[in-house]
Each structure stands twice: as C-alpha cells, then as structure tokens.
Scaffold this motif. Structure first.
Motif, short mmCIF file in Angstrom:
data_model
loop_
_atom_site.label_atom_id
_atom_site.label_comp_id
_atom_site.label_asym_id
_atom_site.label_seq_id
_atom_site.Cartn_x
_atom_site.Cartn_y
_atom_site.Cartn_z
N THR A 134 43.52 -57.26 -15.71
CA THR A 134 43.27 -58.48 -14.98
C THR A 134 42.25 -58.80 -14.14
OG1 THR A 134 45.28 -58.49 -13.63
CG2 THR A 134 45.57 -59.46 -16.28
N GLY A 135 41.93 -57.66 -13.54
CA GLY A 135 40.96 -57.93 -12.37
C GLY A 135 41.57 -57.89 -11.06
N GLN A 136 40.86 -57.34 -9.98
CA GLN A 136 41.13 -57.30 -8.66
C GLN A 136 39.98 -57.73 -7.92
OE1 GLN A 136 44.02 -54.32 -7.15
NE2 GLN A 136 44.17 -53.42 -9.24
N ILE A 137 40.19 -58.41 -6.88
CA ILE A 137 39.18 -59.06 -6.02
C ILE A 137 38.85 -58.19 -4.58
CG2 ILE A 137 39.11 -61.54 -6.86
CD1 ILE A 137 40.83 -62.24 -4.33
N VAL A 138 40.00 -57.58 -4.37
CA VAL A 138 39.86 -56.80 -3.11
C VAL A 138 39.82 -55.16 -3.25
CG1 VAL A 138 41.06 -58.42 -1.60
CG2 VAL A 138 42.43 -56.64 -2.83
N ALA A 139 39.81 -54.92 -4.64
CA ALA A 139 39.71 -53.53 -5.05
C ALA A 139 38.24 -53.01 -5.13
CB ALA A 139 40.34 -53.30 -6.42
N ILE A 204 35.86 -56.78 -12.42
CA ILE A 204 36.14 -58.10 -11.76
C ILE A 204 37.00 -58.82 -12.57
CG2 ILE A 204 35.27 -60.17 -10.87
CD1 ILE A 204 34.45 -57.87 -9.25
N VAL A 205 37.14 -59.31 -13.67
CA VAL A 205 37.77 -59.88 -14.57
C VAL A 205 38.70 -59.04 -15.61
CG1 VAL A 205 36.00 -62.01 -14.69
CG2 VAL A 205 36.25 -60.51 -16.48
N GLY A 206 38.83 -57.92 -15.40
CA GLY A 206 39.70 -57.17 -16.35
C GLY A 206 39.26 -57.05 -17.88
N ALA A 207 39.71 -55.92 -18.41
CA ALA A 207 39.30 -55.79 -19.81
C ALA A 207 39.73 -57.05 -20.77
CB ALA A 207 40.15 -54.48 -20.23
N LEU A 208 40.80 -57.79 -20.53
CA LEU A 208 41.29 -58.72 -21.30
C LEU A 208 40.49 -60.01 -21.35
CD1 LEU A 208 45.29 -58.73 -20.63
CD2 LEU A 208 43.91 -57.60 -22.55
N LEU A 209 39.73 -60.30 -20.30
CA LEU A 209 39.04 -61.59 -20.04
C LEU A 209 37.64 -61.41 -20.16
CD1 LEU A 209 41.88 -63.58 -18.21
CD2 LEU A 209 41.38 -63.65 -20.61
N VAL A 210 37.01 -60.16 -20.35
CA VAL A 210 35.63 -59.94 -20.11
C VAL A 210 34.74 -61.01 -20.95
CG1 VAL A 210 35.22 -58.48 -22.04
CG2 VAL A 210 33.87 -58.20 -20.01
N LEU A 211 35.34 -61.64 -21.98
CA LEU A 211 34.31 -62.81 -22.67
C LEU A 211 34.08 -63.88 -21.78
CD1 LEU A 211 36.44 -62.69 -26.01
CD2 LEU A 211 34.00 -61.62 -25.56
N ALA A 212 34.85 -64.01 -20.74
CA ALA A 212 34.40 -65.26 -20.00
C ALA A 212 33.07 -65.09 -19.01
CB ALA A 212 35.64 -65.61 -18.96
N LEU A 249 38.49 -68.71 -4.92
CA LEU A 249 39.63 -69.63 -5.11
C LEU A 249 40.92 -68.72 -5.19
CD1 LEU A 249 38.79 -72.37 -7.92
CD2 LEU A 249 39.05 -72.92 -5.55
N ALA A 250 40.55 -67.50 -5.51
CA ALA A 250 41.74 -66.49 -5.70
C ALA A 250 42.09 -65.96 -4.21
CB ALA A 250 41.54 -65.44 -6.88
N PRO A 256 45.99 -62.94 -9.95
CA PRO A 256 44.72 -62.17 -10.26
C PRO A 256 43.56 -63.15 -10.39
CG PRO A 256 46.38 -61.36 -11.57
CD PRO A 256 47.03 -62.74 -10.90
N VAL A 257 42.39 -62.60 -10.18
CA VAL A 257 41.15 -63.34 -10.15
C VAL A 257 40.73 -63.99 -11.45
CG1 VAL A 257 39.63 -61.49 -10.55
CG2 VAL A 257 38.85 -63.48 -9.22
N SER A 258 41.42 -63.45 -12.46
CA SER A 258 40.67 -63.39 -14.07
C SER A 258 41.03 -64.97 -14.55
CB SER A 258 41.31 -62.70 -14.88
OG SER A 258 42.57 -62.55 -14.76
#
Length: 292
Positions: A134-139, A204-212, A249-250, A256-258
């Motif tokens: 799902t992504g992480q913004i501070v990682a 950034i957004v993770g594997a599940l939501l990369v289409l965005a 915003l996150a 998570p950022v996604s």
C-alpha cells in the motif's frame, strides 16, 4: 464525538504539520520524479492498450520487493528486478496482442503467490510488509531516493530517444511497419521502460494501486485532448498533482498514502471525463444545428 467525526479526524490530521514535513522531503522529491515518469509512460500505456500489463508487472515487482525485504537487501533493486523479469516475459511471450493477455494472466497469480510466500517468511515489522502493498511516505531514505532518481533518469532518457518512433508505432502500427519502423525492438524497449516505471511507482503507492500513477492520469488527459503535445503535459501534471497531493494529505495520518493518491487521481479523471463529455455534446449540437 460521533463515529463519523472520529473517522474524519483519522483521515485528515494536521497536528504538528510543519514539523512532519521534514520527514517526507525525500518522498516529495521522489514523488515529483515518479509523477513525471508515470505521466509520460502512461501516455503510451493508453495508446497501446496496456493497462492490464501494468497490473501484471506490478505483481512481480511486488514479489521482487518482498524477496529483497526477506533477504535484507535494497527493496528498490528487488522491485526493479521483478518488474524487468515480468516486462521481459510479457514482451517476448506476448509479442502478439492476442497472446499478451494470456501471458499476463499467468504471470499475475505467480507473482502474487511468490510475494505472499516471501512476506509470510519475513519475521520483521508488519509495517514493512504492509508498505510494499500500500505504500509508505516516510520509508524513502537517502539510498532509496538515489535509486529512484537514477532509475527515473534512465527511463526519461530512454523515452526521449524512442519517443517519436514509439509514438508513430503506437498511433498507426500498420503504417509504421510499412515504413520500416523496428516494431518488435520498440515494443520490447517500451516494456522494459514500463517495467522500470512500475517498479518506481510501487515504492510510493504500493503494488496494489500502481495503476493510479501509470494509467489514470494519462486516461484523464486523453478525455480532454488528443494533442500529441498537450496530452503528455496534462498527464504529467495530473500524475504529479495526485502523488504530491496524496503525500501531503497523508502526512499527519496513520493511513497509508495510497488511498489519498488514488482518490485524487480518480477525482481528476471524473472531472476530465465530465468535461470531455460536455465538450463533445456541445460540439455535436453545433454540428447538427440548422443554418440560420
């Protein structure tokens, strides 16, 4: 406090916001680069009808990142290796359009299964597992930022070199083939570029939501323009706005950022779709209106 108010305060938290901004400096820099890459690559994903391929590549990118996490090596490198393996397989085995979806359908569950296996074997922090999906913004630390920016530079340089013949081959493949454009080589080169772009976006957004990041901005831009110049420009603007807005915003939230990135991206698409539909209706009305 009502349940709705509690949920709202969890989603949008702006306490100590100025202090928290320093924690996502690398993510904002990486986000700008990924927005540029995703916006440009997405133009050709839409033109070549490859959204399904993006999802297939993201599954093996997830497996590569999970393997890297398990082995304790660079996650970005693992994600890139997984993406390139998937992109190469799709490019070689799915050279013909009718074979491509079958190949992708085979690769997706295989990659997802491997990723789940590696995460199940990993005994570290659960947040690290969740972040790959799902992504992480501070990682995004300094070494990861360097990897992301370096790989982004490779993608952008390659796109600059092949942009014109790739645009020709994507818009009119039959004429391009008749003119001697190296279709197979271009297709394979673009699949490699797409694999790198997907691997970057996963961070950034993770594997599940990369289409965005790789599909939705370009699809939104295509709803309001067909200009070969304006289309990539708008696609990049939409992608950067989605990822940077999502990160900001996150920032104060534990969510998570996604979801933020995907919501902004989807909202932009809906607005562009409505604007494009309204423009077409007005244009059609003008064409059918009787002469004065």
């Amino acid at each position: 406090m009502t349940l709705a108010e509690g949920i709202w305060e969890q989603i949008f938290v702006f306490d100590n916001y100025a202090e928290l901004l320093a924690l996502v400096r690398n993510s904002l820099i990486a986000g700008a680069a990924l927005g540029l890459v995703g916006g440009l690559v997405g133009v050709f994903v839409i033109m070549r009808d490859l959204p399904f391929a993006v999802h297939g590549i993201s599954e093996l990118s997830f497996a590569g990142a999970a393997a890297a996490l398990l082995l304790g090596v660079n996650i970005v490198a693992g994600s890139i290796i997984g993406s390139l393996i998937a992109a190469g397989a799709i490019g070689v085995l799915g050279a013909r359009a009718r074979d491509r979806n079958s190949v992708i359908g085979i690769i997706m569950p295989f990659g997802l299964g491997l990723g789940v296996l590696f995460l199940a074997l990993y005994e570290g922090r659960a947040a690290n597992k969740f972040g790959i999906l799902t992504g992480q913004i501070v990682a995004v630390d300094n070494p990861q930022t360097a990897w992301l920016l370096g790989t982004s530079a490779v993608v952008l340089t390659t796109l600059w070199l092949i942009w014109r013949p790739l645009a020709f081959a994507s818009a009119d493949p039959e004429v391009a083939m008749a003119r001697g454009v190296p279709m197979r080589a271009l297709s394979f080169a673009f699949m490699v570029v797409l694999g790198l772009a997907v691997a970057l976006s996963v961070q950034i957004v993770g594997a599940l939501l990369v289409l965005a990041l790789v599909v939705t901005p370009a699809a939104a831009a295509a709803r309001i323009t067909a200009s070969p110049v304006l289309l990539p420009v708008l696609s990049v603007i939409f992608a950067v706005a989605s990822i940077e807005g999502g990160i900001l915003l996150a920032l104060g939230s534990s969510i998570p950022v996604s979801p933020y990135v995907t919501t902004i991206s989807f909202t932009i698409y809906v607005i562009c779709r409505l604007a494009g539909t309204h423009r077409l209706r007005r244009w059609g009305t003008r064409r059918t209106a009787p002469a004065a």
